[in-house]
Design an enzyme around this catalytic site. Structure first.
Site, mmCIF file in Angstrom:
data_model
loop_
_atom_site.group_PDB
_atom_site.id
_atom_site.type_symbol
_atom_site.label_atom_id
_atom_site.label_comp_id
_atom_site.label_asym_id
_atom_site.label_seq_id
_atom_site.Cartn_x
_atom_site.Cartn_y
_atom_site.Cartn_z
ATOM 1 N N SER A 144 0.840 -1.196 0.000
ATOM 2 C CA SER A 144 0.000 0.000 0.000
ATOM 3 C C SER A 144 0.881 1.255 0.000
ATOM 4 O O SER A 144 1.656 1.464 -0.929
ATOM 5 C CB SER A 144 -0.965 -0.029 1.191
ATOM 6 O OG SER A 144 -1.969 0.946 1.063
ATOM 7 N N GLU A 240 -2.569 -2.588 -7.801
ATOM 8 C CA GLU A 240 -3.728 -2.829 -6.926
ATOM 9 C C GLU A 240 -4.122 -1.487 -6.327
ATOM 10 O O GLU A 240 -3.350 -0.549 -6.360
ATOM 11 C CB GLU A 240 -3.385 -3.839 -5.820
ATOM 12 C CG GLU A 240 -2.282 -3.413 -4.866
ATOM 13 C CD GLU A 240 -2.759 -2.549 -3.707
ATOM 14 O OE1 GLU A 240 -3.973 -2.565 -3.394
ATOM 15 O OE2 GLU A 240 -1.924 -1.837 -3.120
ATOM 16 N N HIS A 309 -5.489 -5.164 -1.035
ATOM 17 C CA HIS A 309 -6.328 -4.971 0.144
ATOM 18 C C HIS A 309 -7.500 -5.940 0.234
ATOM 19 O O HIS A 309 -8.449 -5.704 0.971
ATOM 20 C CB HIS A 309 -6.851 -3.530 0.174
ATOM 21 C CG HIS A 309 -5.771 -2.505 0.340
ATOM 22 N ND1 HIS A 309 -4.954 -2.114 -0.699
ATOM 23 C CD2 HIS A 309 -5.388 -1.777 1.420
ATOM 24 C CE1 HIS A 309 -4.110 -1.184 -0.264
ATOM 25 N NE2 HIS A 309 -4.348 -0.978 1.012
#
Length: 336
Positions: A144, A240, A309
């Site tokens: 992330s 992502e 996630h």
């Protein structure tokens, strides 16, 4: 399966040869530094350089720390790991950077696990000397917001691990955390790759290149920074994201396309895009949108890969050369 990992129809790990702690390097990544894999009894550090932790989740956090210890590892916590004195962050930029630097320079630590994501990693980049990792290689782990760190390590020629973080561990008594188990296996050098199921948006083919990317928002934001990757060498790109509007996804993909980066990649791995807003108004799903962009590229594209996630988050060696194979039977991402 190795290490008691869940048996899943959607994805499975490819185990390395038993006892192989240092897989043979592919020629093109010989100049990349590969930290030594962990052994039981090694020490690891836990540090937070992004968003602060949530005081209501302290029981969960402590259980997550115990999970890392259960892998046979000693754990050292950053002094300000659970502080909340820095507004959005646990502490001031200078403090977070200093704590990370101390762990990078600590000869007793063999890996540094970032505790959680959010936002803030980019604010400490200019204060960090990654030369410490070149002098004493150790694994840095996160995803992330920590895509920023992976990019910086990639620029420095150091492999890292894109994988789950302790704040995301599943610590309930009835929960099995496959993502954490994958991370454990990767840290100990026991993951040779992943095999995934067929997906209607897959595009067949085979390609080889160095694995890069991560969170699409961060990948896009890195554009023009010193740590940016222009994909001028063969690259397999992972993307992502979470919580974005679909028009923001389109803007970021358009930026990669118009900058010439997207058309230079050798292959594309599409991870989870969760909680995406505005798909109904847009008229298509986020995966249909990505498929439209992929259709302009003559490269293999693997959809449905468990990274990001979602419920599953595969542990991936970033900076490692990989072979991506996509066919009617599904896809394989193998580390070389």
């Amino acid at each position: 399966m190795r290490g008691g990992l869940d048996s899943l129809d959607a994805v499975r790990t490819i185990a390395t040869i038993a006892g192989s702690q240092r897989p043979k390097r592919a020629r093109r990544v010989a100049r990349f530094v590969r930290p030594p894999f962990l052994r039981e009894g090694d020490s690891v550090g836990l540090v937070a350089i992004s968003s602060k932790t949530d005081s209501a989740r302290m029981k969960h956090y402590l259980a997550a720390v115990d999970t890392v210890r259960s892998w046979g590892l000693r754990v050292r916590l950053a002094a300000h790991l659970f502080d909340r004195s820095g507004g959005w962050f646990a502490s001031a930029d200078s403090v977070r950077a200093q704590e990370l630097q101390q762990m990078l320079e600590n000869p007793h630590l063999r890996a540094v696990l970032f505790f959680r994501g959010g936002y803030g990693a980019v604010r400490v980049l200019d204060r960090i000397d990654l030369g410490a990792v070149l002098r004493d290689p150790k694994w840095l782990v996160g995803f992330s917001d920590l895509t920023t760190v992976h990019y910086a390590l990639h620029k420095a020629g150091i492999e890292s691990i894109h994988g789950t973080m302790p704040s995301n561990f599943r610590t309930g008594p009835a929960e099995r955390d496959t993502s954490a188990l994958w991370l454990r296996e990767a840290l100990f050098g026991r993951v040779g790759g992943y095999v995934s199921a067929p997906h209607p948006f897959n595009r067949p083919g085979e390609a080889q290149g160095r694995l890069s990317g991560g969170n699409l928002s961060v990948v896009s934001a890195m554009n023009g920074m010193p740590e940016d990757n222009d994909f001028s060498e063969p690259t397999i790109l992972l993307i992502e994201d979470v919580g974005e509007s679909i028009h923001h996804i389109d803007r970021m993909l358009r930026t990669l396309l118009r900058s010439g980066r997207l058309e230079r990649i050798a292959g594309l791995v599409v991870g989870d895009f969760t909680h995406i807003r505005g798909e109904k108004q847009w008229g298509s799903s986020v995966y249909e949108l990505i498929s439209e962009y992929a259709g302009t590229l003559d490269i293999p594209v693997l959809f449905g890969f468990p990274a990001g996630h979602g419920r599953l988050n595969a542990a991936l060696y970033m900076g490692r050369e990989v072979r991506l194979t996509v066919s009617e039977e599904g896809g394989e991402l193998r580390f070389l």
